[in-house]
Design a protein around this motif. Structure first.
Motif, PDB file in Angstrom:
ATOM      1  N   LEU A   1       0.869  -1.170   0.000  1.00 18.36           N
ATOM      2  CA  LEU A   1       0.000   0.000   0.000  1.00 18.36           C
ATOM      3  C   LEU A   1       0.904   1.217   0.000  1.00 18.36           C
ATOM      4  O   LEU A   1       1.975   1.207   0.627  1.00 18.36           O
ATOM      5  CB  LEU A   1      -0.904   0.024   1.234  1.00 18.36           C
ATOM      6  CG  LEU A   1      -1.884  -1.144   1.381  1.00 18.36           C
ATOM      7  CD1 LEU A   1      -2.617  -1.038   2.724  1.00 18.36           C
ATOM      8  CD2 LEU A   1      -2.882  -1.169   0.246  1.00 18.36           C
ATOM      9  N   THR A   2       0.488   2.257  -0.695  1.00 23.31           N
ATOM     10  CA  THR A   2       1.299   3.470  -0.752  1.00 23.31           C
ATOM     11  C   THR A   2       0.454   4.688  -0.422  1.00 23.31           C
ATOM     12  O   THR A   2      -0.771   4.637  -0.427  1.00 23.31           O
ATOM     13  CB  THR A   2       1.916   3.656  -2.157  1.00 23.31           C
ATOM     14  OG1 THR A   2       0.872   3.729  -3.128  1.00 23.31           O
ATOM     15  CG2 THR A   2       2.875   2.519  -2.498  1.00 23.31           C
ATOM     16  N   GLY A   3       1.173   5.779  -0.144  1.00 25.72           N
ATOM     17  CA  GLY A   3       0.510   7.057   0.084  1.00 25.72           C
ATOM     18  C   GLY A   3      -0.442   7.047   1.253  1.00 25.72           C
ATOM     19  O   GLY A   3      -0.156   6.480   2.314  1.00 25.72           O
ATOM     20  N   LEU A   4      -1.596   7.651   1.038  1.00 21.65           N
ATOM     21  CA  LEU A   4      -2.591   7.765   2.097  1.00 21.65           C
ATOM     22  C   LEU A   4      -3.103   6.397   2.535  1.00 21.65           C
ATOM     23  O   LEU A   4      -3.389   6.189   3.716  1.00 21.65           O
ATOM     24  CB  LEU A   4      -3.738   8.656   1.623  1.00 21.65           C
ATOM     25  CG  LEU A   4      -4.639   9.244   2.688  1.00 21.65           C
ATOM     26  CD1 LEU A   4      -3.867   9.929   3.802  1.00 21.65           C
ATOM     27  CD2 LEU A   4      -5.625  10.215   2.058  1.00 21.65           C
TER      28      LEU A   4
ATOM     29  N   ALA B   1      -8.831  13.594  -0.868  1.00 20.32           N
ATOM     30  CA  ALA B   1      -7.785  13.287   0.118  1.00 20.32           C
ATOM     31  C   ALA B   1      -6.541  12.725  -0.571  1.00 20.32           C
ATOM     32  O   ALA B   1      -5.409  13.118  -0.245  1.00 20.32           O
ATOM     33  CB  ALA B   1      -8.315  12.301   1.156  1.00 20.32           C
ATOM     34  N   ASP B   2      -6.734  11.821  -1.539  1.00 28.61           N
ATOM     35  CA  ASP B   2      -5.595  11.251  -2.259  1.00 28.61           C
ATOM     36  C   ASP B   2      -4.858  12.315  -3.064  1.00 28.61           C
ATOM     37  O   ASP B   2      -3.629  12.349  -3.088  1.00 28.61           O
ATOM     38  CB  ASP B   2      -6.041  10.116  -3.184  1.00 28.61           C
ATOM     39  CG  ASP B   2      -6.416   8.855  -2.425  1.00 28.61           C
ATOM     40  OD1 ASP B   2      -6.039   8.714  -1.246  1.00 28.61           O
ATOM     41  OD2 ASP B   2      -7.093   7.998  -3.030  1.00 28.61           O
ATOM     42  N   SER B   3      -5.602  13.199  -3.724  1.00 28.69           N
ATOM     43  CA  SER B   3      -4.973  14.282  -4.495  1.00 28.69           C
ATOM     44  C   SER B   3      -4.169  15.203  -3.580  1.00 28.69           C
ATOM     45  O   SER B   3      -3.055  15.603  -3.923  1.00 28.69           O
ATOM     46  CB  SER B   3      -6.032  15.093  -5.246  1.00 28.69           C
ATOM     47  OG  SER B   3      -6.596  14.314  -6.263  1.00 28.69           O
ATOM     48  N   ALA B   4      -4.732  15.537  -2.425  1.00 29.15           N
ATOM     49  CA  ALA B   4      -4.032  16.405  -1.473  1.00 29.15           C
ATOM     50  C   ALA B   4      -2.754  15.726  -0.975  1.00 29.15           C
ATOM     51  O   ALA B   4      -1.696  16.360  -0.905  1.00 29.15           O
ATOM     52  CB  ALA B   4      -4.950  16.767  -0.308  1.00 29.15           C
ATOM     53  N   TYR B   5      -2.835  14.440  -0.633  1.00 30.05           N
ATOM     54  CA  TYR B   5      -1.645  13.714  -0.175  1.00 30.05           C
ATOM     55  C   TYR B   5      -0.583  13.690  -1.279  1.00 30.05           C
ATOM     56  O   TYR B   5       0.596  13.952  -1.025  1.00 30.05           O
ATOM     57  CB  TYR B   5      -1.973  12.273   0.249  1.00 30.05           C
ATOM     58  CG  TYR B   5      -0.712  11.507   0.584  1.00 30.05           C
ATOM     59  CD1 TYR B   5      -0.186  11.540   1.865  1.00 30.05           C
ATOM     60  CD2 TYR B   5      -0.006  10.808  -0.395  1.00 30.05           C
ATOM     61  CE1 TYR B   5       1.004  10.885   2.164  1.00 30.05           C
ATOM     62  CE2 TYR B   5       1.180  10.160  -0.112  1.00 30.05           C
ATOM     63  CZ  TYR B   5       1.678  10.201   1.173  1.00 30.05           C
ATOM     64  OH  TYR B   5       2.861   9.559   1.451  1.00 30.05           O
ATOM     65  N   ASN B   6      -0.983  13.348  -2.501  1.00 28.77           N
ATOM     66  CA  ASN B   6      -0.024  13.245  -3.604  1.00 28.77           C
ATOM     67  C   ASN B   6       0.642  14.584  -3.902  1.00 28.77           C
ATOM     68  O   ASN B   6       1.845  14.630  -4.176  1.00 28.77           O
ATOM     69  CB  ASN B   6      -0.702  12.668  -4.847  1.00 28.77           C
ATOM     70  CG  ASN B   6      -1.063  11.207  -4.665  1.00 28.77           C
ATOM     71  OD1 ASN B   6      -0.427  10.488  -3.903  1.00 28.77           O
ATOM     72  ND2 ASN B   6      -2.097  10.768  -5.340  1.00 28.77           N
TER      73      ASN B   6
END
Length: 117
Positions: free
Chosen positions: A65-68, A96-101
């Motif tokens: 698993l990666t990122g958020l 949320a994923d876009s913000a984390y990336n």
């Protein structure tokens, strides 16, 4: 017989990452290993740059698993993790994923002086 171990690979040169790991270390189980990318042996098929761009979590069953998703996986067994499940709700997940990336790309560029796709 002990439970399988999960590994979380984080950037120990990142002050924010290190602070989160210090906090997580107080709440994690013995089945989670926190591995500083700069000190740990790299897992097969992964480069230092791969691991530095976003958080990487290897589950006991071998899934990555990666990122958020990695963040949520390691915090899922804590009180904070229960509150973070809102970040996976269908209407919130893409934001949320876009913000984390975006944050991860800027963090990488700030610390290592280059952009990563």
């Amino acid at each position: 017989m002990s439970e399988p171990t999960a590994n979380l690979y984080y950037d120990g040169s990142c002050p924010m990452c290190s602070a989160e790991m210090k906090h997580l270390a107080k709440h994690k189980t013995d089945q989670l290993c926190l591995l500083d990318i700069h000190q740990a042996e790299l897992p097969p098929g992964k480069t230092t740059e791969d691991l530095l761009t976003v958080l990487h979590y290897k589950a006991p069953d071998g899934r990555w698993l990666t990122g958020l998703d990695a963040t949520l996986a390691v915090w899922s067994n804590t009180l904070l993790g229960k509150a973070l499940t809102v970040l996976r709700w269908p209407v919130i997940k893409p934001v949320a994923d876009s913000a984390y990336n975006l944050w991860a790309r800027k963090r990488y560029a700030r610390l290592y002086g280059k952009a990563h796709d």
